[in-house]
Write a protein that holds these residues in place. Structure first.
Motif, PDB file in Angstrom:
ATOM      1  N   LYS A 223      26.601  -8.142  52.920  1.00  0.00           N
ATOM      2  CA  LYS A 223      27.345  -8.969  53.682  1.00  0.00           C
ATOM      3  C   LYS A 223      27.002 -10.361  53.189  1.00  0.00           C
ATOM      4  CE  LYS A 223      26.623  -6.349  57.887  1.00  0.00           C
ATOM      5  NZ  LYS A 223      27.724  -6.489  58.685  1.00  0.00           N
ATOM      6  N   CYS A 224      25.788 -10.802  52.586  1.00  0.00           N
ATOM      7  CA  CYS A 224      25.667 -12.166  51.974  1.00  0.00           C
ATOM      8  C   CYS A 224      26.744 -12.298  50.872  1.00  0.00           C
ATOM      9  CB  CYS A 224      24.347 -12.145  51.479  1.00  0.00           C
ATOM     10  SG  CYS A 224      23.068 -12.469  53.050  1.00  0.00           S
TER      11      CYS A 224
ATOM     12  N   VAL B 245      29.559 -11.080  50.408  1.00  0.00           N
ATOM     13  CA  VAL B 245      30.925 -11.265  50.739  1.00  0.00           C
ATOM     14  C   VAL B 245      31.278 -12.772  51.600  1.00  0.00           C
ATOM     15  CG1 VAL B 245      32.554 -10.965  52.970  1.00  0.00           C
ATOM     16  CG2 VAL B 245      31.460  -8.944  51.521  1.00  0.00           C
ATOM     17  N   THR B 246      30.068 -13.437  52.268  1.00  0.00           N
ATOM     18  CA  THR B 246      30.338 -14.553  52.588  1.00  0.00           C
ATOM     19  C   THR B 246      30.097 -15.618  51.452  1.00  0.00           C
ATOM     20  OG1 THR B 246      27.803 -14.739  52.891  1.00  0.00           O
ATOM     21  CG2 THR B 246      29.171 -14.225  54.869  1.00  0.00           C
ATOM     22  N   GLN B 247      29.514 -15.192  50.364  1.00  0.00           N
ATOM     23  CA  GLN B 247      29.483 -16.224  49.338  1.00  0.00           C
ATOM     24  C   GLN B 247      30.645 -16.272  48.146  1.00  0.00           C
ATOM     25  OE1 GLN B 247      25.757 -16.531  46.862  1.00  0.00           O
ATOM     26  NE2 GLN B 247      24.679 -17.295  48.490  1.00  0.00           N
ATOM     27  N   THR B 248      31.222 -14.946  48.294  1.00  0.00           N
ATOM     28  CA  THR B 248      32.098 -14.718  47.166  1.00  0.00           C
ATOM     29  C   THR B 248      33.597 -14.825  47.977  1.00  0.00           C
ATOM     30  OG1 THR B 248      32.316 -12.448  47.629  1.00  0.00           O
ATOM     31  CG2 THR B 248      30.790 -13.524  45.851  1.00  0.00           C
ATOM     32  N   ASN B 249      33.626 -14.807  49.270  1.00  0.00           N
ATOM     33  CA  ASN B 249      35.037 -14.380  49.896  1.00  0.00           C
ATOM     34  C   ASN B 249      35.824 -13.236  49.343  1.00  0.00           C
ATOM     35  OD1 ASN B 249      34.881 -16.771  51.330  1.00  0.00           O
ATOM     36  ND2 ASN B 249      35.350 -18.141  49.613  1.00  0.00           N
TER      37      ASN B 249
ATOM     38  N   LEU C 122      35.035  -7.289  52.206  1.00  0.00           N
ATOM     39  CA  LEU C 122      34.233  -6.378  52.694  1.00  0.00           C
ATOM     40  C   LEU C 122      34.279  -5.138  51.879  1.00  0.00           C
ATOM     41  CD1 LEU C 122      31.093  -5.944  53.616  1.00  0.00           C
ATOM     42  CD2 LEU C 122      32.261  -5.408  55.962  1.00  0.00           C
TER      43      LEU C 122
END
Length: 157
Positions: A125-126, A128-132, A135
């Motif tokens: 999950k982290c 995904v948020t950092q890399t865009n 998922l």
């Protein structure tokens, strides 16, 4: 050298415990009382509390470093265009932190195994948020073995 405070300097009442008023001094006095084997004078309840908290903090440190390590491995594998020395440095740093903990406390190795899958889910999950990245691109189960994850030379392709 640490100067040990004297026990007599601080009368302690239940409403004004040294533990609550000056933790460092409480700690130093507790060490001194343990060294003197003056067990009957030790604040046992707070000592137990502190030992339990220390164990919990060590577990939290393992989990935290493992999450970052897995997130960086995912980023390294699934975003090859942004691979740089920073990722490799972070991978090494977090691996060494975990390995240092295991060297000092080998009994935590089973805990690593126990929390590995949960840490991967959070790391996913982290990442995904950092890399865009979507998922769905990142596998639901960890693509790295527990051994690869801690291997100082392993870099995913």
């Amino acid at each position: 050298m640490i100067t040990m405070p004297t026990v007599q300097n601080h009368p302690v009442t239940s409403s004004n415990s040294l533990y609550d008023q000056d933790f460092y001094q409480w700690l130093m006095i507790t060490v001194k009382l343990l060294q003197e084997r003056a067990i009957e004078q030790i604040d046992i309840d707070n000592l137990i509390k502190e030992l339990e908290e220390t164990a919990k903090r060590t577990q939290i440190t393992v989990k935290s470093n493992l999450r970052v390590l897995l997130m960086n491995l995912l980023q390294y594998k699934y975003q090859p265009s942004v691979r740089c020395e920073t990722y490799q440095s972070s991978l090494l740093k977090h691996r060494l932190r975990i390995l240092d903990i295991f060297a000092q406390s080998p009994s935590l190795k089973p805990y690593y195994t126990e929390v590995f899958d949960q840490c991967y889910l959070y790391a996913r999950k982290c990442a995904v948020t950092q890399t865009n990245l979507p998922l769905e691109l990142l596998p639901e189960t960890c693509p790295f073995t527990q051994e690869e994850t801690l291997n100082l030379d392993y870099l995913p392709q």
